[in-house]
Write a protein that holds these residues in place. Structure first.
Motif, PDB file in Angstrom:
ATOM      1  N   ASN A 137       0.824  -1.213   0.000  1.00  0.00           N
ATOM      2  CA  ASN A 137       0.000   0.000   0.000  1.00  0.00           C
ATOM      3  C   ASN A 137       0.859   1.264   0.000  1.00  0.00           C
ATOM      4  OD1 ASN A 137       0.999  -0.236   2.623  1.00  0.00           O
ATOM      5  ND2 ASN A 137      -0.804   0.740   3.517  1.00  0.00           N
ATOM      6  N   ALA A 138       2.143   1.132  -0.397  1.00  0.00           N
ATOM      7  CA  ALA A 138       3.064   2.259  -0.353  1.00  0.00           C
ATOM      8  C   ALA A 138       3.757   2.442  -1.702  1.00  0.00           C
ATOM      9  CB  ALA A 138       4.104   2.038   0.741  1.00  0.00           C
ATOM     10  N   VAL A 139       3.859   3.703  -2.144  1.00  0.00           N
ATOM     11  CA  VAL A 139       4.478   4.026  -3.429  1.00  0.00           C
ATOM     12  C   VAL A 139       5.297   5.308  -3.298  1.00  0.00           C
ATOM     13  CG1 VAL A 139       2.663   2.925  -4.815  1.00  0.00           C
ATOM     14  CG2 VAL A 139       2.443   5.339  -4.196  1.00  0.00           C
ATOM     15  N   PHE A 140       6.162   5.533  -4.285  1.00  0.00           N
ATOM     16  CA  PHE A 140       6.876   6.801  -4.361  1.00  0.00           C
ATOM     17  C   PHE A 140       7.007   7.215  -5.819  1.00  0.00           C
ATOM     18  CE2 PHE A 140      10.184   3.649  -4.708  1.00  0.00           C
ATOM     19  CZ  PHE A 140      11.127   4.186  -5.573  1.00  0.00           C
ATOM     20  N   ARG A 141       7.172   8.525  -6.011  1.00  0.00           N
ATOM     21  CA  ARG A 141       7.263   9.111  -7.346  1.00  0.00           C
ATOM     22  C   ARG A 141       8.718   9.428  -7.664  1.00  0.00           C
ATOM     23  NH1 ARG A 141       3.894  14.365  -7.811  1.00  0.00           N
ATOM     24  NH2 ARG A 141       5.318  14.875  -6.138  1.00  0.00           N
ATOM     25  N   LEU A 142       9.088   9.240  -8.933  1.00  0.00           N
ATOM     26  CA  LEU A 142      10.414   9.621  -9.394  1.00  0.00           C
ATOM     27  C   LEU A 142      10.372   9.773 -10.910  1.00  0.00           C
ATOM     28  CD1 LEU A 142      12.844   6.536  -9.237  1.00  0.00           C
ATOM     29  CD2 LEU A 142      10.398   6.346  -9.297  1.00  0.00           C
ATOM     30  N   THR A 143      11.470  10.241 -11.474  1.00  0.00           N
ATOM     31  CA  THR A 143      11.554  10.355 -12.928  1.00  0.00           C
ATOM     32  C   THR A 143      12.197   9.084 -13.481  1.00  0.00           C
ATOM     33  OG1 THR A 143      13.765  11.320 -12.968  1.00  0.00           O
ATOM     34  CG2 THR A 143      11.903  12.868 -12.739  1.00  0.00           C
ATOM     35  N   PRO A 144      11.974   8.800 -14.757  1.00  0.00           N
ATOM     36  CA  PRO A 144      12.655   7.648 -15.348  1.00  0.00           C
ATOM     37  C   PRO A 144      14.182   7.757 -15.247  1.00  0.00           C
ATOM     38  CG  PRO A 144      10.826   8.300 -16.728  1.00  0.00           C
ATOM     39  CD  PRO A 144      10.979   9.372 -15.679  1.00  0.00           C
ATOM     40  N   ALA A 145      14.724   8.961 -15.436  1.00  0.00           N
ATOM     41  CA  ALA A 145      16.182   9.143 -15.319  1.00  0.00           C
ATOM     42  C   ALA A 145      16.666   8.812 -13.909  1.00  0.00           C
ATOM     43  CB  ALA A 145      16.574  10.573 -15.698  1.00  0.00           C
ATOM     44  N   ASP A 146      15.896   9.225 -12.899  1.00  0.00           N
ATOM     45  CA  ASP A 146      16.262   8.897 -11.512  1.00  0.00           C
ATOM     46  C   ASP A 146      16.179   7.391 -11.272  1.00  0.00           C
ATOM     47  OD1 ASP A 146      16.806  11.531 -10.797  1.00  0.00           O
ATOM     48  OD2 ASP A 146      14.817  11.866  -9.930  1.00  0.00           O
ATOM     49  N   LEU A 147      15.191   6.733 -11.880  1.00  0.00           N
ATOM     50  CA  LEU A 147      15.068   5.282 -11.737  1.00  0.00           C
ATOM     51  C   LEU A 147      16.304   4.586 -12.286  1.00  0.00           C
ATOM     52  CD1 LEU A 147      13.343   2.780 -10.992  1.00  0.00           C
ATOM     53  CD2 LEU A 147      12.435   2.883 -13.327  1.00  0.00           C
ATOM     54  N   VAL A 148      16.746   4.995 -13.453  1.00  0.00           N
ATOM     55  CA  VAL A 148      17.944   4.402 -14.054  1.00  0.00           C
ATOM     56  C   VAL A 148      19.152   4.649 -13.157  1.00  0.00           C
ATOM     57  CG1 VAL A 148      19.527   4.499 -16.025  1.00  0.00           C
ATOM     58  CG2 VAL A 148      17.046   4.550 -16.406  1.00  0.00           C
ATOM     59  N   SER A 149      19.290   5.872 -12.674  1.00  0.00           N
ATOM     60  CA  SER A 149      20.431   6.229 -11.833  1.00  0.00           C
ATOM     61  C   SER A 149      20.450   5.466 -10.512  1.00  0.00           C
ATOM     62  CB  SER A 149      20.406   7.740 -11.564  1.00  0.00           C
ATOM     63  OG  SER A 149      21.421   8.096 -10.675  1.00  0.00           O
ATOM     64  N   VAL A 150      19.344   5.450  -9.806  1.00  0.00           N
ATOM     65  CA  VAL A 150      19.307   4.855  -8.468  1.00  0.00           C
ATOM     66  C   VAL A 150      19.409   3.336  -8.505  1.00  0.00           C
ATOM     67  CG1 VAL A 150      16.786   4.683  -8.170  1.00  0.00           C
ATOM     68  CG2 VAL A 150      18.242   5.083  -6.194  1.00  0.00           C
ATOM     69  N   THR A 151      18.929   2.714  -9.579  1.00  0.00           N
ATOM     70  CA  THR A 151      18.978   1.249  -9.667  1.00  0.00           C
ATOM     71  C   THR A 151      20.216   0.744 -10.402  1.00  0.00           C
ATOM     72  OG1 THR A 151      17.769   1.162 -11.759  1.00  0.00           O
ATOM     73  CG2 THR A 151      16.464   1.032  -9.714  1.00  0.00           C
ATOM     74  N   GLU A 152      20.890   1.654 -11.115  1.00  0.00           N
ATOM     75  CA  GLU A 152      21.973   1.275 -12.019  1.00  0.00           C
ATOM     76  C   GLU A 152      21.472   0.238 -13.024  1.00  0.00           C
ATOM     77  OE1 GLU A 152      25.378   0.176  -9.646  1.00  0.00           O
ATOM     78  OE2 GLU A 152      25.566   2.202  -8.851  1.00  0.00           O
ATOM     79  N   GLY A 153      20.193   0.381 -13.380  1.00  0.00           N
ATOM     80  CA  GLY A 153      19.559  -0.555 -14.297  1.00  0.00           C
ATOM     81  C   GLY A 153      19.845  -0.223 -15.746  1.00  0.00           C
ATOM     82  N   ARG A 154      19.611  -1.217 -16.584  1.00  0.00           N
ATOM     83  CA  ARG A 154      19.796  -1.069 -18.018  1.00  0.00           C
ATOM     84  C   ARG A 154      18.429  -0.927 -18.669  1.00  0.00           C
ATOM     85  NH1 ARG A 154      21.964  -5.791 -21.859  1.00  0.00           N
ATOM     86  NH2 ARG A 154      21.438  -6.904 -19.979  1.00  0.00           N
ATOM     87  N   VAL A 155      18.240   0.139 -19.444  1.00  0.00           N
ATOM     88  CA  VAL A 155      16.991   0.343 -20.169  1.00  0.00           C
ATOM     89  C   VAL A 155      16.994  -0.590 -21.378  1.00  0.00           C
ATOM     90  CG1 VAL A 155      15.586   2.003 -21.454  1.00  0.00           C
ATOM     91  CG2 VAL A 155      16.808   2.731 -19.405  1.00  0.00           C
ATOM     92  N   ALA A 156      15.888  -1.321 -21.535  1.00  0.00           N
ATOM     93  CA  ALA A 156      15.831  -2.307 -22.618  1.00  0.00           C
ATOM     94  C   ALA A 156      14.388  -2.507 -23.087  1.00  0.00           C
ATOM     95  CB  ALA A 156      16.399  -3.640 -22.132  1.00  0.00           C
ATOM     96  N   GLU A 157      14.257  -3.051 -24.284  1.00  0.00           N
ATOM     97  CA  GLU A 157      12.956  -3.440 -24.817  1.00  0.00           C
ATOM     98  C   GLU A 157      12.605  -4.798 -24.200  1.00  0.00           C
ATOM     99  OE1 GLU A 157      10.957  -1.682 -26.734  1.00  0.00           O
ATOM    100  OE2 GLU A 157      12.367  -0.038 -27.012  1.00  0.00           O
ATOM    101  N   VAL A 158      11.652  -4.814 -23.286  1.00  0.00           N
ATOM    102  CA  VAL A 158      11.322  -6.057 -22.561  1.00  0.00           C
ATOM    103  C   VAL A 158       9.885  -6.501 -22.767  1.00  0.00           C
ATOM    104  CG1 VAL A 158      13.070  -5.678 -20.791  1.00  0.00           C
ATOM    105  CG2 VAL A 158      10.741  -4.831 -20.421  1.00  0.00           C
TER     106      VAL A 158
END
Length: 160
Positions: A137-158
């Motif tokens: 029941n808990a969420v937070f807001r962020l930008t896609p750029a922040d998501l990539v930065s904070v997770t060190e994730g790779r953007v991909a076609e999934v």
């Protein structure tokens, strides 16, 4: 909220603060467990929900976290190609053991162990997105750029 959920939400908050991001977590009386529930509670589109899906890399037994747009299904064959090994479903015990979160509250940050992170390219089209914050029941807001930065994730076609 249970003590375990408080701990999970606290880990998310600490990870956001450590990354220099706003740690404004919204908690709702209603569930935000599904993308549709979350979008309804927040008042955004379902596509702006960054849903966290955990898979198991079958050869290495490692967790693969896919952060997908709330309207998309994930193509496991594409994931396998991206991570270089076959991908399978992860059960609730595996998800909790590898991330520290229960299904329905898996956040993109604050994991208790290492995870490979892939981010759905479709999320990058939105000015803001919403992700689970460690409880159903808990969420937070962020930008896609922040998501990539904070997770060190790779953007991909999934998407399937």
């Amino acid at each position: 909220m249970s003590a375990a959920e408080s701990g999970s939400v606290g880990r998310v908050r600490a990870a956001l603060v450590a990354a220099g991001l706003p740690a404004e977590i919204k908690e709702f009386d209603a569930s935000t467990r599904t993308a549709a529930d979350a979008a309804a509670a927040i008042g955004c589109t379902q596509a702006q929900i960054a849903k966290s899906l955990v898979f198991r890399a079958t050869a290495s037994n490692k967790a693969v976290l896919v952060i997908a747009s709330g309207i998309n299904r994930v193509d496991e064959k594409k994931l396998g190609i991206l991570v270089g090994e076959k991908i399978g479903k992860a059960d609730a015990d595996f998800v909790r053991a590898e991330t520290g979160f229960a299904i329905g509250g898996v956040a993109p940050v604050g994991h208790t162990g290492p995870v490979t992170v892939l981010i759905d390219a479709d999320l990058t089209q939105y000015p803001e997105i919403w992700a689970a914050a460690g409880a159903p029941n808990a969420v937070f807001r962020l930008t896609p750029a922040d998501l990539v930065s904070v997770t060190e994730g790779r953007v991909a076609e999934v998407k399937a």
